[in-house]
Design a protein around this motif. Structure first.
Motif, PDB file in Angstrom:
ATOM      1  N   LEU A 198       0.864  -1.187   0.000  1.00 46.49           N
ATOM      2  CA  LEU A 198       0.000   0.000   0.000  1.00 46.49           C
ATOM      3  C   LEU A 198       0.896   1.230   0.000  1.00 46.49           C
ATOM      4  CD1 LEU A 198      -2.794   1.365   0.060  1.00 46.49           C
ATOM      5  CD2 LEU A 198      -2.564   1.459   2.551  1.00 46.49           C
ATOM      6  N   HIS A 199       0.812   1.956  -1.104  1.00 46.92           N
ATOM      7  CA  HIS A 199       1.562   3.192  -1.310  1.00 46.92           C
ATOM      8  C   HIS A 199       0.684   4.329  -0.777  1.00 46.92           C
ATOM      9  CE1 HIS A 199       2.940   5.921  -4.984  1.00 46.92           C
ATOM     10  NE2 HIS A 199       3.049   6.565  -3.846  1.00 46.92           N
ATOM     11  N   LEU A 200       1.211   5.077   0.180  1.00 47.08           N
ATOM     12  CA  LEU A 200       0.466   6.212   0.740  1.00 47.08           C
ATOM     13  C   LEU A 200       1.060   7.509   0.210  1.00 47.08           C
ATOM     14  CD1 LEU A 200      -0.019   5.153   4.487  1.00 47.08           C
ATOM     15  CD2 LEU A 200      -1.778   5.240   2.691  1.00 47.08           C
ATOM     16  N   HIS A 201       0.255   8.266  -0.511  1.00 49.24           N
ATOM     17  CA  HIS A 201       0.674   9.565  -1.058  1.00 49.24           C
ATOM     18  C   HIS A 201       0.458  10.592   0.064  1.00 49.24           C
ATOM     19  CE1 HIS A 201       1.452  12.371  -4.348  1.00 49.24           C
ATOM     20  NE2 HIS A 201       0.410  13.093  -3.969  1.00 49.24           N
ATOM     21  N   LEU A 202       1.540  10.865   0.801  1.00 48.87           N
ATOM     22  CA  LEU A 202       1.437  11.568   2.089  1.00 48.87           C
ATOM     23  C   LEU A 202       1.590  13.083   2.005  1.00 48.87           C
ATOM     24  CD1 LEU A 202       3.545   9.054   4.224  1.00 48.87           C
ATOM     25  CD2 LEU A 202       1.104   9.521   4.513  1.00 48.87           C
ATOM     26  N   SER A 203       1.989  13.592   0.854  1.00 48.28           N
ATOM     27  CA  SER A 203       2.152  15.047   0.770  1.00 48.28           C
ATOM     28  C   SER A 203       1.821  15.507  -0.634  1.00 48.28           C
ATOM     29  CB  SER A 203       3.597  15.437   1.109  1.00 48.28           C
ATOM     30  OG  SER A 203       4.478  15.013   0.085  1.00 48.28           O
ATOM     31  N   ASP A 204       1.239  16.682  -0.712  1.00 46.73           N
ATOM     32  CA  ASP A 204       0.966  17.283  -2.023  1.00 46.73           C
ATOM     33  C   ASP A 204       0.705  18.767  -1.808  1.00 46.73           C
ATOM     34  OD1 ASP A 204       0.073  17.673  -4.835  1.00 46.73           O
ATOM     35  OD2 ASP A 204       0.056  15.490  -4.836  1.00 46.73           O
ATOM     36  N   ASP A 205       0.286  19.454  -2.875  1.00 50.27           N
ATOM     37  CA  ASP A 205       0.042  20.890  -2.759  1.00 50.27           C
ATOM     38  C   ASP A 205      -0.992  21.207  -1.683  1.00 50.27           C
ATOM     39  OD1 ASP A 205       1.814  21.765  -4.785  1.00 50.27           O
ATOM     40  OD2 ASP A 205       0.397  21.003  -6.289  1.00 50.27           O
ATOM     41  N   GLN A 206      -1.996  20.345  -1.564  1.00 46.50           N
ATOM     42  CA  GLN A 206      -3.138  20.647  -0.693  1.00 46.50           C
ATOM     43  C   GLN A 206      -2.953  20.211   0.752  1.00 46.50           C
ATOM     44  OE1 GLN A 206      -3.105  19.008  -3.541  1.00 46.50           O
ATOM     45  NE2 GLN A 206      -4.506  19.956  -5.005  1.00 46.50           N
ATOM     46  N   GLY A 207      -1.923  19.421   1.034  1.00 49.61           N
ATOM     47  CA  GLY A 207      -1.787  19.001   2.428  1.00 49.61           C
ATOM     48  C   GLY A 207      -0.561  18.150   2.690  1.00 49.61           C
ATOM     49  N   TRP A 208      -0.042  18.279   3.922  1.00 48.35           N
ATOM     50  CA  TRP A 208       1.065  17.452   4.405  1.00 48.35           C
ATOM     51  C   TRP A 208       0.497  16.584   5.521  1.00 48.35           C
ATOM     52  CZ3 TRP A 208       6.273  17.661   2.742  1.00 48.35           C
ATOM     53  CH2 TRP A 208       7.121  16.785   3.445  1.00 48.35           C
ATOM     54  N   ARG A 209       0.592  15.253   5.382  1.00 50.05           N
ATOM     55  CA  ARG A 209      -0.207  14.363   6.231  1.00 50.05           C
ATOM     56  C   ARG A 209       0.573  13.477   7.191  1.00 50.05           C
ATOM     57  NH1 ARG A 209      -4.225  17.595   5.220  1.00 50.05           N
ATOM     58  NH2 ARG A 209      -4.990  17.524   3.075  1.00 50.05           N
ATOM     59  N   ILE A 210       1.876  13.734   7.379  1.00 51.43           N
ATOM     60  CA  ILE A 210       2.634  12.887   8.294  1.00 51.43           C
ATOM     61  C   ILE A 210       3.524  13.769   9.179  1.00 51.43           C
ATOM     62  CG2 ILE A 210       4.332  12.468   6.434  1.00 51.43           C
ATOM     63  CD1 ILE A 210       3.614   9.883   9.132  1.00 51.43           C
ATOM     64  N   ALA A 211       3.470  13.515  10.486  1.00 51.82           N
ATOM     65  CA  ALA A 211       4.245  14.319  11.429  1.00 51.82           C
ATOM     66  C   ALA A 211       5.742  14.155  11.197  1.00 51.82           C
ATOM     67  CB  ALA A 211       3.892  13.909  12.860  1.00 51.82           C
ATOM     68  N   VAL A 212       6.457  15.280  11.193  1.00 49.67           N
ATOM     69  CA  VAL A 212       7.920  15.288  11.108  1.00 49.67           C
ATOM     70  C   VAL A 212       8.385  16.148  12.284  1.00 49.67           C
ATOM     71  CG1 VAL A 212       9.921  15.955   9.715  1.00 49.67           C
ATOM     72  CG2 VAL A 212       7.864  15.058   8.580  1.00 49.67           C
ATOM     73  N   ASP A 213       9.046  15.526  13.263  1.00 48.12           N
ATOM     74  CA  ASP A 213       9.370  16.234  14.506  1.00 48.12           C
ATOM     75  C   ASP A 213      10.216  17.485  14.276  1.00 48.12           C
ATOM     76  OD1 ASP A 213       8.000  14.313  15.894  1.00 48.12           O
ATOM     77  OD2 ASP A 213       9.800  13.115  16.350  1.00 48.12           O
ATOM     78  N   SER A 214      11.159  17.393  13.334  1.00 49.30           N
ATOM     79  CA  SER A 214      12.049  18.527  13.114  1.00 49.30           C
ATOM     80  C   SER A 214      11.352  19.676  12.376  1.00 49.30           C
ATOM     81  CB  SER A 214      13.285  18.073  12.323  1.00 49.30           C
ATOM     82  OG  SER A 214      12.870  17.496  11.098  1.00 49.30           O
ATOM     83  N   ARG A 215      10.181  19.422  11.829  1.00 48.27           N
ATOM     84  CA  ARG A 215       9.459  20.443  11.052  1.00 48.27           C
ATOM     85  C   ARG A 215       7.974  20.449  11.426  1.00 48.27           C
ATOM     86  NH1 ARG A 215      13.096  23.357   7.430  1.00 48.27           N
ATOM     87  NH2 ARG A 215      14.989  22.145   7.667  1.00 48.27           N
ATOM     88  N   PRO A 216       7.667  20.900  12.633  1.00 49.18           N
ATOM     89  CA  PRO A 216       6.275  20.779  13.120  1.00 49.18           C
ATOM     90  C   PRO A 216       5.242  21.563  12.314  1.00 49.18           C
ATOM     91  CG  PRO A 216       7.643  22.071  14.647  1.00 49.18           C
ATOM     92  CD  PRO A 216       8.571  21.453  13.651  1.00 49.18           C
ATOM     93  N   ARG A 217       5.670  22.621  11.631  1.00 49.29           N
ATOM     94  CA  ARG A 217       4.670  23.400  10.866  1.00 49.29           C
ATOM     95  C   ARG A 217       4.142  22.653   9.637  1.00 49.29           C
ATOM     96  NH1 ARG A 217       3.021  28.458  11.074  1.00 49.29           N
ATOM     97  NH2 ARG A 217       3.181  28.887   8.828  1.00 49.29           N
TER      98      ARG A 217
END
Ligand code: TNX
Length: 517
Positions: A198-217
């Motif tokens: 299962l390939h999850l398309h986690l980011s695109d123009d309309q949204g970022w969908r996975i937490a990245v601790d170093s980049r909380p925004r």
């Protein structure tokens, strides 16, 4: 014989007794070899036990999974214990030694009057055998509540193994966010058809969908909306781990995608430094593609890319990290190549193998060991793919006019797009991934994937409607040998799945091409 569907008994209405013995000719994807044993059948009872390979925690886990599938509808206890001297009858899941015929994911399934035995070399093989066994029971076996049965599977000897090792589905959770429970249910459903990625398309123009601790925004701001302006959402690391874990129990590998350097407006809006002019654009809730790009000439961009890829890789047990690379129309080609020539090594440094849309085959982009190009074009030959393959790349086939689950079936289909054409069930089924692209031999094809983009798809019901029955069609292309490819037989096998989907509560498209009963 495989590929030949026999007429089956009609399904009963809801609540009545089970609809009789399912035919071994109704299994999707069609197994390599099916030999019915007439006059024999196996019936589950309240005393049925599930026996698993002694000493194998993985086999025991598959046994527990099988019990979990069978308990709600049968109401039986179905205890799972190690096979041993006292083991008689019941359903046995056994690991065997070398068996060159079935390979690492295949299985042998014997249904006799006294017992069911599945043998495989790995737990993944046992799991695949379990999916076939499931389909040998009447459709009501999928019920979430107790039904009367009887629960009889026809006597059969099946030997089965996959054509391709990569059998994938993709869900775009960026255009419209889809919650963890929806993703888990999608995993359950694709597993029924032996899809193993299962390939999850986690980011695109309309949204970022996975937490990245170093980049909380990225999530706090970039995840705060979606197409149409809804509230969006994102997965915390813990939620992503839950998805990975749920998938692993179903022998599905999660392939996370961070789409770079285009399709990045949500990131650009969250961190001004990623823009060449240092100005963060507003969030985007439309559906235009190809307007955004990370600033490929700034060092800070590569610090960002490294931080993101390191964190995603650390959360992901599977071998692949998908870095997108499609439709980077706002990135000049020389900058695109320079960007990819830095981003691919950053990906390899995380320990993962590069996967990307087939634009990563642009001539200026160097080969990366083992990399996988995902073909999504509309033509039967593509110089970018041929070039990448000549350097050693492998290909996952997702031709948009065959496998894109977001394309409408017909003019009348309410959700979906039409840029790649209408895709009826037969269109999705009737092509050969092993010979489709000129200059790409079957040996270079790792497998197939059916992507579901979600610009127009916001609910789980819509996901179901677009995926069924095309997803099982693509699943059969990925699993079954080309020698058994047969549209007439396939449409009858699909028809046999209809009552199963109804029982599961799946809202599917009742294509007029399929003789639903
Ligand atoms: C093309 S296919 C895209 C996606 C869109 C999709 C809609 C590909 C790699 N890019 O960004 O969502 O069409 O069908």
């Amino acid at each position: 014989a495989p590929g030949r569907a026999a007429p089956e008994q009609a399904a009963s209405g809801s609540g009545g007794p089970a609809s009789g013995v399912a035919s071994p000719d109704g299994v999707v994807p069609v197994p390599v070899s099916v030999r019915p044993v007439p006059g024999t059948a196996y019936t589950l009872s309240k005393d049925t036990r599930i026996f698993t390979q002694p000493g194998s925690a993985q086999a025991e886990e598959v046994g527990a999974y099988l019990a979990g599938v069978l308990r709600p509808s049968t109401g039986y206890a179905l205890p799972v214990t190690a096979a041993g001297a006292g083991a008689r009858g019941g359903i046995s899941l056994l690991l065997t030694g070398a068996d060159p015929v079935i390979g690492s994911e295949g299985y042998r399934l014997d249904v006799t009057t006294g017992a069911v035995v599945i043998r495989a070399r790995t737990a993944a093989g046992l799991f695949n055998g379990v999916q076939t066994l499931r389909q040998l029971f009447p459709p009501e076996i999928e019920s979430a509540t107790v039904r009367p049965g009887p629960w009889t599977a026809p006597g059969t000897r099946i030997v089965d193994h996959p054509r391709f090792s990569y059998r994938g589905a993709m869900l775009d959770v960026a255009r419209h966010f889809h919650p963890v429970e929806t993703v888990k249910r999608y995993i359950d459903r694709i597993a029924l058809y032996k899809i193993n990625h299962l390939h999850l398309h986690l980011s695109d123009d309309q949204g970022w969908r996975i937490a990245v601790d170093s980049r909380p925004r990225l999530t706090a701001h970039g995840g705060s909306t979606q197409v149409g302006g809804g509230p969006g959402g994102f997965y915390t690391k813990e939620q992503y781990r839950q998805i990975v874990d749920h998938a692993a129990r179903r022998h599905v590998t999660i392939v996370p995608e961070i789409d770079l350097p285009g399709h990045t407006n949500a990131a650009l809006a969250s961190y001004a430094e990623l823009n060449c002019d240092g100005v963060a654009p507003p969030l985007y809730t439309g559906t235009v593609v190809g307007f955004s790009s990370l600033c490929t000439t700034k060092e800070s961009t590569y610090v960002f890319v490294k931080e993101v890829l390191d964190e995603i890789a650390a959360l992901t047990p599977g071998p692949y990290l998908h870095i997108g690379g499609d439709e980077a129309k706002a990135t000049p080609l020389d900058q695109y190549a320079a960007f990819m020539n830095r981003t691919q090594p950053l990906t390899v440094a995380t320990g993962k193998t590069v996967m990307g849309w087939h634009q990563i085959g642009e001539p200026g982009v160097r080969h990366s060991p083992g990399r996988v190009a995902q073909y999504w074009g509309l033509t039967a030959s593509d110089p970018l793919v041929t070039g990448a393959v000549s350097q050693g790349a492998r290909v996952v086939m997702s031709p948009a006019n065959k496998t894109y689950l977001d394309m409408k079936y017909t003019r009348e289909t309410v959700p979906g797009q039409r840029w790649a054409g209408y895709i009826e069930v037969r269109d999705a089924y009737d092509w050969d991934p092993g010979s489709y692209l000129d200059g790409v031999p079957a040996s270079a094809v790792l497998g197939v994937e059916a992507p579901l983009w979600t610009e127009t798809i916001s609910t789980e019901k819509q996901i179901e409607y677009m995926a069924f029955p095309r997803l099982p069609a693509v699943a059969e292309l990925g699993w079954s040998p080309w020698t058994s490819h047969d549209w007439e037989a396939f449409r009858h096998r699909l028809a046999a799945q209809g009552p199963r989907w109804t029982t599961m509560g799946i809202d599917f498209y009742r294509s007029p091409q399929v003789p639903w009963r």
